[in-house]
Design an enzyme around this catalytic site. Structure first.
Site, PDB file in Angstrom:
ATOM      1  N   ASP A   2       0.788  -1.306  -0.007  1.00  0.00           N
ATOM      2  CA  ASP A   2      -0.046  -0.097  -0.061  1.00  0.00           C
ATOM      3  C   ASP A   2       0.784   1.403  -0.067  1.00  0.00           C
ATOM      4  OD1 ASP A   2      -2.211  -1.769   0.234  1.00  0.00           O
ATOM      5  OD2 ASP A   2      -2.275  -1.378   2.575  1.00  0.00           O
TER       6      ASP A   2
HETATM    7  N1  URA Z   1      -1.034  -5.788   3.998  1.00  0.00           N
HETATM    8  C1  URA Z   1      -1.351  -4.779   4.126  1.00  0.00           C
HETATM    9  O1  URA Z   1      -2.664  -4.501   4.835  1.00  0.00           O
HETATM   10  N2  URA Z   1      -0.859  -3.726   3.364  1.00  0.00           N
HETATM   11  C2  URA Z   1       0.268  -3.673   2.883  1.00  0.00           C
HETATM   12  O2  URA Z   1       0.590  -3.075   2.049  1.00  0.00           O
HETATM   13  C3  URA Z   1       0.672  -5.382   2.690  1.00  0.00           C
HETATM   14  C4  URA Z   1       0.175  -6.193   3.344  1.00  0.00           C
END
Ligand code: URA
Length: 241
Positions: A102
């Site tokens: 993310d």
């Molecule tokens: N899980 C998440 O919630 N976000 C990420 O970026 C990677 C794994």
């Protein structure tokens, strides 16, 4: 890419020989003869030598980025946000992220143009391990950690068994640091798992992907994988080294 380099990369001739062929007038771009080896070739150009089309062959590139917060893990963004690709300068091949982090997650992100390896590393069948450090609100107790390890329902499905360890509990701040190791990769999985047990994530960092770690790699910088690391990835997903 320069025309002579393009021809050399395609594996048909050496760079020097390519330059000679170009000067001899044997090479055309999109049907037009060119005689300068430094002429630029774009992705969609068709290059012919003595009338025969040549295909560009990119060398395989494997990169490990220590992704900072604020960058998105796609090659392009319709909202003009900075992408992880903008942090990679000096790699001529069109590499792309293996899986996603993310925008507000930092840490280890691999990029490559090796399509088969990337496909397998993200395929649930190979159970490739991802290790996350998540600062969460509140202080999860043993029962909750156990629940997360065994599997909980998110997005109408149960998560696969995971390793979940409490690394730190800051009672005064009412926050805790969890180490979560997953062998699958559902979208926003860590945040959803933590939220589902009542401990939303404040900050998330990926410490390791498929055994790759970013030791001594400052945020925003990348390094090329070493040959033994690439070989280990190949073996991990049952590809021939
Ligand atoms: N899980 C998440 O919630 N976000 C990420 O970026 C990677 C794994």
């Amino acid at each position: 890419m320069r025309l002579a380099k393009f021809m050399a990369r395609a594996g048909i001739v050496s760079r020097r020989r390519a330059e000679l062929m170009i000067r001899e007038g044997r090479v055309r771009i999109n049907g037009y003869p060119v005689d300068l080896p430094q002429t630029d070739v774009c992705e969609n150009d068709s290059v012919t030598v003595d009338g025969k089309m040549i295909e560009g062959i990119e060398s395989k590139q494997y990169v490990l980025l220590n992704k900072p917060v604020g960058y998105i893990s796609t090659a392009y963004d319709t909202h003009n946000r900075p992408t992880v690709i903008s942090l990679i300068s000096g790699v001529e091949a069109r590499i792309y992220p293996v899986g996603r982090l993310d925008a507000d997650t930092s840490g280890v992100l691999m990029l490559t143009n090796d399509g088969e390896l990337a496909y397998r590393l993200t395929h649930p069948r190979y159970r490739v391990k991802k290790v996350y450090h998540a600062w969460v609100n509140g202080l999860p107790n043993d029962r909750i950690l156990n629940q997360m390890s065994c599997g909980i329902i998110i997005d109408a499905g149960k998560t696969a068994p995971a390793s979940v360890r409490l690394l730190e509990a800051l009672v005064v701040n009412n926050t805790a640091l969890l180490e979560i190791t997953l062998a699958e990769g559902k979208k926003r999985q860590v945040k959803k798992m933590c939220a589902a047990v009542g401990h939303p994530v404040r900050k998330l960092e990926r410490k390791s992907f498929a055994g790759l770690i970013a030791t001594d790699l400052p945020e925003g910088l990348y390094r090329h994988l070493k040959q033994h690391e690439i070989d280990a990835l190949y073996r991990m997903v049952e590809l021939k080294v």
